[in-house]
Design an enzyme around this catalytic site. Structure first.
Site, PDB file in Angstrom:
ATOM      1  N   CYS A 272     -13.871 -23.290 -32.007  1.00 54.69           N
ATOM      2  CA  CYS A 272     -14.427 -23.240 -30.655  1.00 54.69           C
ATOM      3  C   CYS A 272     -15.931 -23.554 -30.662  1.00 54.69           C
ATOM      4  CB  CYS A 272     -14.084 -21.901 -30.022  1.00 54.69           C
ATOM      5  SG  CYS A 272     -14.093 -21.984 -28.248  1.00 54.69           S
TER       6      CYS A 272
ATOM      7  N   HIS B 266      -8.915 -20.298 -31.030  1.00 55.54           N
ATOM      8  CA  HIS B 266      -9.297 -19.211 -31.944  1.00 55.54           C
ATOM      9  C   HIS B 266      -8.086 -18.765 -32.760  1.00 55.54           C
ATOM     10  CE1 HIS B 266     -13.271 -17.915 -30.207  1.00 55.54           C
ATOM     11  NE2 HIS B 266     -12.815 -18.605 -29.183  1.00 55.54           N
TER      12      HIS B 266
ATOM     13  N   GLU C 152      -8.123 -16.996 -35.394  1.00 50.43           N
ATOM     14  CA  GLU C 152      -8.375 -15.639 -35.900  1.00 50.43           C
ATOM     15  C   GLU C 152      -8.009 -14.566 -34.876  1.00 50.43           C
ATOM     16  OE1 GLU C 152     -10.549 -17.561 -34.591  1.00 50.43           O
ATOM     17  OE2 GLU C 152     -11.961 -16.367 -33.427  1.00 50.43           O
TER      18      GLU C 152
ATOM     19  N   GLU D 103     -20.955 -18.480 -28.213  1.00 53.23           N
ATOM     20  CA  GLU D 103     -21.656 -19.323 -27.249  1.00 53.23           C
ATOM     21  C   GLU D 103     -22.553 -20.256 -28.052  1.00 53.23           C
ATOM     22  OE1 GLU D 103     -20.540 -19.134 -24.114  1.00 53.23           O
ATOM     23  OE2 GLU D 103     -21.724 -20.966 -24.030  1.00 53.23           O
TER      24      GLU D 103
ATOM     25  N   ILE E  61     -10.559 -19.944 -25.202  1.00 51.41           N
ATOM     26  CA  ILE E  61     -11.504 -19.185 -24.377  1.00 51.41           C
ATOM     27  C   ILE E  61     -12.696 -20.080 -24.052  1.00 51.41           C
ATOM     28  CG2 ILE E  61     -12.949 -17.120 -24.211  1.00 51.41           C
ATOM     29  CD1 ILE E  61     -11.170 -15.908 -26.466  1.00 51.41           C
ATOM     30  N   ARG E  62     -12.819 -20.453 -22.792  1.00 52.74           N
ATOM     31  CA  ARG E  62     -13.902 -21.379 -22.376  1.00 52.74           C
ATOM     32  C   ARG E  62     -14.067 -22.492 -23.406  1.00 52.74           C
ATOM     33  NH1 ARG E  62     -18.443 -20.758 -19.794  1.00 52.74           N
ATOM     34  NH2 ARG E  62     -19.611 -19.779 -21.471  1.00 52.74           N
TER      35      ARG E  62
HETATM   36  N1  GLN Z   1     -17.923 -22.219 -24.158  1.00 53.35           N
HETATM   37  C1  GLN Z   1     -18.483 -21.953 -25.444  1.00 53.35           C
HETATM   38  C2  GLN Z   1     -19.556 -22.988 -25.802  1.00 53.35           C
HETATM   39  O1  GLN Z   1     -19.643 -23.996 -25.190  1.00 53.35           O
HETATM   40  C3  GLN Z   1     -17.430 -21.904 -26.524  1.00 53.35           C
HETATM   41  C4  GLN Z   1     -16.481 -20.776 -26.248  1.00 53.35           C
HETATM   42  C5  GLN Z   1     -15.883 -20.144 -27.476  1.00 53.35           C
HETATM   43  O2  GLN Z   1     -16.370 -20.306 -28.578  1.00 53.35           O
HETATM   44  N2  GLN Z   1     -14.866 -19.329 -27.262  1.00 53.35           N
HETATM   45  O3  GLN Z   1     -20.295 -22.777 -26.704  1.00 53.35           O
END
Ligand code: GLN
Length: 210
Positions: A88, A181, A183, A57, A144-145
């Site tokens: 990410c 990702h 990894e 995050e 993921i997001r």
């Molecule tokens: N949504 C996250 C962000 O904005 C990133 C998500 C992730 O690293 N899988 O920081």
């Protein structure tokens, strides 16, 4: 291929480990013959010849980077030209511009990122992506997001796009960044590029806190 430098020593790679999916990067790097070190404090950067900024995050990561006074030493290392892979949230940390006006953190990568670009229904998904720079075999990409890259500067090479053309992997010299990702899918090819670049950095160039 063992990730060794000129002197045959394993190449030390710092993995930012204040939050998020750092453990998977550490084990992937170890399986490639590198010497990964979890970075939580500035002194953990001593001798580091490459960096990984993991997913997680980015809002939490930016707070923790400030709290542990990691920003300046990370910037100094990156400005010295050591290679870095941001995945990410790690890509968000590297972006020169974040849509919506969030303050950039380590703004070396000349892109604009859009956070959480896939909306609610598609919080996470997996797909096979063509990444010609990595060879013929597709990359199995776990999102993921995830963010996307909304703008690239002139020095930024686009490594991968989704079928709808959105940019999800880039390179600018020694800076590699993916919206997904690698990894988590055991995809080693981005890390191999990082290790090849890091092996060219003199061991004493990776300085710790200054
Ligand atoms: N949504 C996250 C962000 O904005 C990133 C998500 C992730 O690293 N899988 O920081």
């Amino acid at each position: 291929m063992a990730a060794t430098g000129a002197a045959g020593d394993p190449v030390r790679i710092g993995v930012l480990s204040v939050q998020g999916a750092f453990a998977e990067h550490v084990s992937l790097l170890r399986s490639l013959g590198a010497d990964p070190i979890e970075v939580r404090l500035p002194q953990h950067l001593a001798g580091v010849r490459g960096l990984v900024l993991p997913g997680g995050e980015s809002t939490a990561m930016r707070r923790l980077i400030a709290r542990w006074e990691l920003r300046e030493p990370l910037l100094a290392l990156l400005r010295s030209g050591i290679p870095v892979l941001g995945t990410c949230a790690g890509m968000i940390l590297l972006a020169r511009e974040i849509e919506g006006g969030d303050e950039p953190v380590l703004p070396l990568l000349d892109v604009t990122v859009r956070r959480n670009a896939f909306g609610r229904q598609l919080e996470s998904f997996e797909t096979d992506l063509a990444v010609p720079a990595l060879g013929d075999a597709p990359v199995h990409a776990v999102f993921i997001r995830a963010p996307v890259i909304a703008r690239t500067g002139p020095d930024v090479e686009i490594l991968a796009r989704l079928p709808d053309d959105r940019i999800v992997a880039v390179r600018q010299g020694p800076i590699l960044a993916t919206a997904f990702h690698p990894e988590l899918a055991g995809e080693p090819r981005f890390h191999r590029i990082l290790l090849a670049l890091a092996a060219e950095i003199p061991p004493d160039a990776g300085s710790g806190p200054r």
